[in-house]
Each structure stands twice: as structure tokens, then as C-alpha cells.
Design a protein around this motif. Sequence first.
Motif, PDB file in Angstrom:
ATOM      1  N   SER A  61       3.869  10.458  -0.154  1.00 54.96           N
ATOM      2  CA  SER A  61       2.612  10.446  -0.896  1.00 54.96           C
ATOM      3  C   SER A  61       2.366   9.113  -1.581  1.00 54.96           C
ATOM      4  CB  SER A  61       2.616  11.568  -1.950  1.00 54.96           C
ATOM      5  OG  SER A  61       3.575  11.304  -2.958  1.00 54.96           O
ATOM      6  N   LEU A  62       3.391   8.253  -1.631  1.00 57.23           N
ATOM      7  CA  LEU A  62       3.230   6.940  -2.264  1.00 57.23           C
ATOM      8  C   LEU A  62       2.598   5.928  -1.316  1.00 57.23           C
ATOM      9  CD1 LEU A  62       6.700   6.680  -4.074  1.00 57.23           C
ATOM     10  CD2 LEU A  62       4.540   7.536  -4.991  1.00 57.23           C
ATOM     11  N   VAL A  90       8.629  13.537  -6.877  1.00 57.44           N
ATOM     12  CA  VAL A  90       7.557  12.908  -6.105  1.00 57.44           C
ATOM     13  C   VAL A  90       7.945  12.876  -4.638  1.00 57.44           C
ATOM     14  CG1 VAL A  90       6.250  10.779  -5.741  1.00 57.44           C
ATOM     15  CG2 VAL A  90       6.848  11.490  -8.059  1.00 57.44           C
ATOM     16  N   LEU A 126      -1.157   3.358  -8.441  1.00 57.48           N
ATOM     17  CA  LEU A 126      -0.582   3.178  -7.110  1.00 57.48           C
ATOM     18  C   LEU A 126      -1.223   1.988  -6.404  1.00 57.48           C
ATOM     19  CD1 LEU A 126      -0.187   6.737  -5.572  1.00 57.48           C
ATOM     20  CD2 LEU A 126       1.610   5.064  -5.937  1.00 57.48           C
ATOM     21  N   ASP A 181      -1.740   8.098 -10.815  1.00 57.88           N
ATOM     22  CA  ASP A 181      -2.094   7.784  -9.433  1.00 57.88           C
ATOM     23  C   ASP A 181      -2.977   6.551  -9.335  1.00 57.88           C
ATOM     24  OD1 ASP A 181      -0.625   9.836  -8.457  1.00 57.88           O
ATOM     25  OD2 ASP A 181      -2.305  11.216  -8.162  1.00 57.88           O
ATOM     26  N   SER A 218      -5.750   1.124  -3.700  1.00 56.65           N
ATOM     27  CA  SER A 218      -5.229   2.200  -2.861  1.00 56.65           C
ATOM     28  C   SER A 218      -6.289   3.269  -2.648  1.00 56.65           C
ATOM     29  CB  SER A 218      -3.993   2.810  -3.524  1.00 56.65           C
ATOM     30  OG  SER A 218      -3.620   4.006  -2.901  1.00 56.65           O
ATOM     31  N   TYR A 229       3.471   2.404 -11.073  1.00 57.44           N
ATOM     32  CA  TYR A 229       3.265   3.850 -10.919  1.00 57.44           C
ATOM     33  C   TYR A 229       4.429   4.628 -11.529  1.00 57.44           C
ATOM     34  CZ  TYR A 229       3.329   8.439  -8.762  1.00 57.44           C
ATOM     35  OH  TYR A 229       3.403   9.790  -8.565  1.00 57.44           O
ATOM     36  N   GLN A 232       5.876  -0.312  -6.226  1.00 62.67           N
ATOM     37  CA  GLN A 232       5.151   0.679  -7.018  1.00 62.67           C
ATOM     38  C   GLN A 232       5.714   0.815  -8.429  1.00 62.67           C
ATOM     39  OE1 GLN A 232       2.495   1.725  -5.912  1.00 62.67           O
ATOM     40  NE2 GLN A 232       2.569   1.892  -3.699  1.00 62.67           N
TER      41      GLN A 232
END
Length: 491
Positions: free
Chosen positions: A416-417, A412, A377, A374, A431, A368, A365
Amino acid sequence: MLKQNLQMRLGQKLAPQQIQLMKLIQLHTLEFEEELERELEENPALEKVQEENKEEEFSSEETFEEEGTESIDTDFDVNDYIFDDEPAYKTTTSNYSADDEEFDNQSLLTEGQSLYDYLLEQIRLSNIENEDLLIAEYIIGNLDNDGYLRRELKQLVDDMAFSQGVFTTVENVQEILENYVQKLDPPGVGARNLQECLLLQIEKKVSADKAVSLAGNILRNQFDALTNKHYNKIIQKYDIEEEDLKDALEVISKLSPRVGGNYDTQTITINNEIIPDFLITVKDNGAKGVEVIPSLNSKNAPSLRVSDEYKDILTTYSHDKKSPEHKQAALFIKQKLDAAKWYIDAINQRQNTLLQTISAIVKLQKDYFITADDKSLKPMILKDVADITGFDISTISRVVKSKYADTPNGIVYLKSLFSDSLTNDDGEEVSTKEIKTHLMDVINSENKRKPLTDDALVGLLKEKGYNIARRTIAKYREQLNIPVARLRKEL
């Protein structure tokens, strides 16, 4: 009849060290620090290296060996004494991040007056007494943290008869509820539903204001139309202008649906602040490009060692092999030294596991972390990180559980990644979080007087290259806590 037989079985058992490691891996920074302090307290053979020795970095750019650190006795072996199975000790770590920031505000204990205590204080100062007071107190005791009475009055009557020896009727309980409990502060307390809660608050607003009067009328007689946002129906019902309805809605919007929310619960509230487990640094190297460097929060990388004092004590007791007391003491010390050694090894393995995992996530990532968008991602699941690190998927799951990373663009949540992937019209995998971001952008920019239906959202996302079914749009909308078009309507 007794019989003897032979059986062969295959089985797997986790060693105590493996169990300890798995427990340590899934702890976030605050829990890990508490666990570390507990171990230091329980095992006197384990101790921290002094703070002044914390100068080395612990990041993905380094090896995990103890290079350039304080030299501590690493060839101690109780084989020299009275035991035959004691391994050598690894007694130092060099595990500190470049940003050795102190996070002191770990948890705040706050204790204030609970809603329950506040209401009891008021009811006991009112003109209610004897059995009616007991009933009022029992009603207050059955309010939830939001100030609502969720139980049926018949249930309260039955409970008071069995547990309190108070025999009353539903009508009497309702009278006490409406005439005493619902008159207490804060306005709205003791309500049995949202409509009643809002009405109790609007009735306390002694005002000749037209908007307040209209708001109360709407709440009392047109609550279903209000909750379903049938504004045209309300306008026609009361023969009012749209501006009049806007003023009434503004009054209603200032009412609280959770009147007990500003009070502590009946127990002490512990407010744990988020302490990042990882630090992500973005470094611009000019022509070489942008580098993203992950590291551990310094509190995840303590320097531990085996106590020299306990080594000396073991040396002293081991020379006296005739004394049973000294031999027993030596055995106790050996157990503590073993536990200290195992714990140090487990901490080192935890640090390696955490750092390799965050390094793999950063690799996948990188865009990101550089852009903080977002839409940058990439699709990533636990298996992708497991393939890079060589760890099992369950280990990766334990690492990312309840862990946070401090990035240049804020803290973060690691979980959530992770997201699944969909293929767009160009054949590229994107994604699902990227699609949700586009969905939110479209809904945020819609005309609130005429919100977009799910079918309309399908068409707009298709124009962006995302061919998604309507039921998928509905699923994503629900995951984002976005209501249907009818409930998004505004005047």
C-alpha cells in the motif's frame, strides 16, 4: 535418415540455491516459519541455536557479520576426510531485532456447525419425508455460503434425474423450496436474489409497527426505487412524510443480505492473524532530528547451525574407507550437510535482502512513518527501491508481496506504500494515494442530501491544486469503493 549436426544455444538456468532463495524471499513470516520447521524436520543435520543465545539485534544499524556471537566451529571441511569438493561451513547467524516480541497467536483453528449441517438438522426434524425430503436436502446442498440458491430450478430438476434418480418437476421443486427450505432458520435462507432474501426476513417480523409494514411494502413493490435511492418517488408513491421513510429504511438496514455469513463453511475455517514481517521504530534524537529504524521480526531471523553430532558421525565413517555401507552412509551425511549449509546461506541472504529492501522503503517514505498521514506518502514504484538496493525489480516485488510492517501507528501493508505520481499545479510530483486521501476527505464532508457529482469533485480538487480529469476521478472513486453521487444520497 539419421543426421549429425552441431548447434550452439544460449540459455540460462537457475541453480537450486537460487530457486530456494527466491521461494524463501516471497514467504511472509508465518509461511517462512512453517517452511523452516519443515526443513528442520527433514534435515537432521540442521538445527537451531538454543534460545538463550538470542541476545543480538539485527537491524539496519548493524553489519551482517557474525560479530560478538557464540563461536561455533566454522572451519569444518570434509576435505579432511573422503571427499574433494566440500566447502567450508558458515554455521551461525546473529539476526534478531531489538524488539524480540513473541507472536504466539499465529493461527486459530475453529470448527463449528456449518450452515449446511444446521439446515439438514432442521429439515430432517420437519414433517417432510420420502422423495420430498431428498429434494429438500438436494436444494440445501446447492445453497452457497451466503445462504442463496444461485442455480435455476430447471438445472436442479435435471441434475436430480441424472445423479440421484429422482424425477420431479420445476413446480414441485419450487413448492418444496418455498414451503420448507425458505421456512428454515435463519430467516432469508434459500432466497434466489437479494430482494427475496430481505422479504423473507421482513415477513418473519410479526409486528403491527407501521415502519415494518412500510418496509415490507417498499421491498415488495418499490425495490428498484429503493436500490437507486429514488426517495422522492417512494414518498410520493405512498404519500408519507420523510420521517416515515427514515423509519422504514432503518428497519431495512437491520436486515442481513448474507444470512449464511455467521456460519462456518462446509470446511474447517483457518483464521490466520497478521504477523508483521518488519518492525519500524521512530526515535526522537532531539537536536539531531527524528530517526526511523527498520528491523526484522525476530521470527524472520532464526539462528541456525550445522549439527555437531553429524560432523562427528561423518568423521567416524570417513576413517573406514573399505566398508561400502560406511561409505554410503558418509555420502548420505555429506548430502545432508551440504543441504544444511545451503539453507543457512539462503536464510542469511533472505535476511539481507529483506532488511535492505525495508531500509530503502523507509528512506523513501520517512515522513510517512513519522506522521502516519497518507498525505505524506511520496510517489514510489518498485524501480525506485530497486535503484537504491541494487536488486532486480522482480526481487523487490517478491519481498513486498504479502508483507506487513509494525509501525508506531499500526500495522501497514507494504504494497500500500507504493503508488504512481501526478504533477500538481506547482510542478511537484505527488502520490496518487495522497490525491485519493483528499478525494475521500471531500466526499466524507459533503452534504449527503445533495452528494457531489464527479464534475463537482473535479472542481474542488482543482482548487486544492490537483488538475485531474473527470474520468480519473471516477477511476479513483471506484478503486476506493465509493458509489456514484446518486447512490450516496441519504435522507
